[in-house]
Design a protein around this motif. Structure first.
Motif, mmCIF file in Angstrom:
data_model
loop_
_atom_site.group_PDB
_atom_site.id
_atom_site.type_symbol
_atom_site.label_atom_id
_atom_site.label_comp_id
_atom_site.label_asym_id
_atom_site.label_seq_id
_atom_site.Cartn_x
_atom_site.Cartn_y
_atom_site.Cartn_z
ATOM 1 N N ARG A 104 -93.993 -57.490 -90.928
ATOM 2 C CA ARG A 104 -94.203 -58.334 -89.758
ATOM 3 C C ARG A 104 -93.718 -59.760 -90.013
ATOM 4 O O ARG A 104 -93.044 -60.376 -89.177
ATOM 5 N N GLN A 105 -94.048 -60.311 -91.148
ATOM 6 C CA GLN A 105 -93.621 -61.673 -91.464
ATOM 7 C C GLN A 105 -92.109 -61.764 -91.676
ATOM 8 O O GLN A 105 -91.479 -62.745 -91.294
ATOM 9 N N GLN A 106 -91.544 -60.739 -92.289
ATOM 10 C CA GLN A 106 -90.101 -60.738 -92.509
ATOM 11 C C GLN A 106 -89.339 -60.747 -91.184
ATOM 12 O O GLN A 106 -88.290 -61.389 -91.060
ATOM 13 N N VAL A 107 -89.888 -60.038 -90.190
ATOM 14 C CA VAL A 107 -89.245 -60.000 -88.878
ATOM 15 C C VAL A 107 -89.556 -61.263 -88.082
ATOM 16 O O VAL A 107 -88.644 -61.960 -87.616
ATOM 17 N N GLU A 108 -90.848 -61.576 -87.922
ATOM 18 C CA GLU A 108 -91.263 -62.626 -87.000
ATOM 19 C C GLU A 108 -91.140 -64.037 -87.564
ATOM 20 O O GLU A 108 -90.901 -64.987 -86.809
ATOM 21 N N ASP A 109 -91.313 -64.197 -88.877
ATOM 22 C CA ASP A 109 -91.276 -65.535 -89.468
ATOM 23 C C ASP A 109 -89.955 -65.858 -90.143
ATOM 24 O O ASP A 109 -89.678 -67.032 -90.439
ATOM 25 N N GLN A 110 -89.155 -64.826 -90.429
ATOM 26 C CA GLN A 110 -87.909 -65.078 -91.145
ATOM 27 C C GLN A 110 -86.683 -64.680 -90.333
ATOM 28 O O GLN A 110 -85.875 -65.532 -89.962
ATOM 29 N N PHE A 111 -86.534 -63.394 -90.022
ATOM 30 C CA PHE A 111 -85.310 -62.967 -89.353
ATOM 31 C C PHE A 111 -85.150 -63.565 -87.960
ATOM 32 O O PHE A 111 -84.101 -64.131 -87.632
ATOM 33 N N LEU A 112 -86.166 -63.434 -87.123
ATOM 34 C CA LEU A 112 -86.032 -63.898 -85.739
ATOM 35 C C LEU A 112 -85.757 -65.404 -85.644
ATOM 36 O O LEU A 112 -84.830 -65.821 -84.936
ATOM 37 N N PRO A 113 -86.511 -66.263 -86.337
ATOM 38 C CA PRO A 113 -86.236 -67.699 -86.203
ATOM 39 C C PRO A 113 -85.022 -68.191 -86.982
ATOM 40 O O PRO A 113 -84.391 -69.175 -86.590
ATOM 41 N N TYR A 152 -82.226 -66.126 -88.254
ATOM 42 C CA TYR A 152 -80.950 -65.419 -88.179
ATOM 43 C C TYR A 152 -80.630 -64.760 -86.840
ATOM 44 O O TYR A 152 -79.463 -64.513 -86.539
ATOM 45 N N ALA A 153 -81.633 -64.458 -86.043
ATOM 46 C CA ALA A 153 -81.386 -63.697 -84.813
ATOM 47 C C ALA A 153 -80.392 -64.393 -83.898
ATOM 48 O O ALA A 153 -79.513 -63.745 -83.311
ATOM 49 N N THR A 154 -80.500 -65.697 -83.764
ATOM 50 C CA THR A 154 -79.610 -66.447 -82.867
ATOM 51 C C THR A 154 -78.913 -67.590 -83.597
ATOM 52 O O THR A 154 -78.560 -68.588 -82.991
ATOM 53 N N ASN A 155 -78.714 -67.421 -84.892
ATOM 54 C CA ASN A 155 -78.088 -68.458 -85.708
ATOM 55 C C ASN A 155 -76.573 -68.379 -85.548
ATOM 56 O O ASN A 155 -75.939 -67.420 -85.979
ATOM 57 N N SER A 156 -75.980 -69.396 -84.931
ATOM 58 C CA SER A 156 -74.538 -69.381 -84.695
ATOM 59 C C SER A 156 -73.737 -69.457 -85.987
ATOM 60 O O SER A 156 -72.555 -69.106 -86.024
ATOM 61 N N GLY A 157 -74.393 -69.888 -87.069
ATOM 62 C CA GLY A 157 -73.715 -69.960 -88.355
ATOM 63 C C GLY A 157 -73.591 -68.618 -89.033
ATOM 64 O O GLY A 157 -72.834 -68.470 -90.004
ATOM 65 N N VAL A 158 -74.355 -67.647 -88.580
ATOM 66 C CA VAL A 158 -74.279 -66.279 -89.102
ATOM 67 C C VAL A 158 -73.798 -65.408 -87.953
ATOM 68 O O VAL A 158 -74.579 -64.975 -87.118
ATOM 69 N N GLN A 159 -72.519 -65.158 -87.913
ATOM 70 C CA GLN A 159 -71.919 -64.502 -86.753
ATOM 71 C C GLN A 159 -71.960 -62.986 -86.883
ATOM 72 O O GLN A 159 -70.932 -62.315 -86.984
#
Length: 251
Positions: free
Chosen positions: A162-171, A173-180
């Motif tokens: 849950r933390q890996q998804v909600e606290d790390q990936f979503l904020p 990398y999910a919408t990070n323009s630097g990681v295309q």
């Protein structure tokens, strides 16, 4: 999604083996009770710092399947992994990001792992890759699916699914323009269950098993609902690597 639920249900309901084990101690604060056998390192694993820039001459890890969903290994550019100590390389999302000098970002290859050497994330990134692959490894030793259901004995410092998804990936990398990343150039893997079995098996609680599966499903959907995401790989831990009930309560 039905096959995912079926596989996880089997994992949570099967009894553990009688294999003895030793709790390993790591210097990175990440721990997971269990059995550990360091993987064999391929003899042709290059020692040069840029070995991951070219496709290595090793057999493919899986049969190649190309279609509307799977783009083929050669078309992958990003790898996102969620898991526990079987997955973790001790990547810090606030540290150096994956780059040509180190496709795992941080720490230096192969990272700090529970196998005392390269784990499957390392091999996917640098050995079985068919292209330059940037690897974002959110796995954390000792992680469970959801700490509100089965918590780690090491506390909330352990980053659960849950933390890996909600606290790390979503904020981050999910919408990070630097990681295309897109659904056509990325592979997502999820590898959980062993710690939930270890820490809850003694309760014999079928309702808890159901809640764990539902939480797992919900978290997978949070990632899958993102635009263009087409690739998702689920790997379940082998029940031969879990321990007996009396060992669980002796930790």
């Amino acid at each position: 999604m039905s096959s995912l639920l079926k596989n996880l249900a089997i994992l949570l309901l099967l009894a553990s083996s009688t294999r003895t084990f030793v709790v390993p101690q790591f210097d990175n604060g990440q721990v997971q009770p269990g059995c550990y056998n360091p993987p064999d390192i391929p003899q042709n694993l290059s020692k040069t710092p840029h070995r991951w820039r070219e496709a290595p001459s090793v057999p493919p890890i899986v049969r190649r399947q190309t279609g509307k969903v799977w783009p083929g290994w050669q078309n992958l550019e990003h790898l996102f992994t969620f898991g526990d100590s079987y997955t973790s390389t001790s990547f810090n999302i606030r540290g150096t990001q994956p780059n040509e000098e180190n496709p795992l970002g941080n720490p230096p290859y192969p990272g700090s792992t529970s196998s005392n050497g390269p784990n499957y994330v390392d091999f996917l990134t640098t050995t079985y890759n068919q292209s330059f692959l940037r690897s974002y490894n959110l796995g954390y030793g000792g992680a469970t699916i959801d700490p509100s259901l089965v918590g780690s004995p090491y506390g909330y410092i352990v980053q659960s699914f849950r933390q890996q998804v909600e606290d790390q990936f979503l904020p981050f990398y999910a919408t990070n323009s630097g990681v295309q990343w897109t659904g056509s150039n990325s592979l997502f893997t999820v590898f959980f269950g062993i710690n939930d079995v270890i820490l809850s098996y003694g309760q014999r609680n079928s309702t808890l098993n159901f809640l764990l599966i539902k939480s797992y499903e919900t978290l997978v959907h949070q990632v899958c609902k993102l635009p263009l995401l087409e690739i998702f790989l689920v790997a379940n831990a082998s029940c031969s690597c879990t321990q007996r009930e009396e060992e669980i309560f002796s930790l």
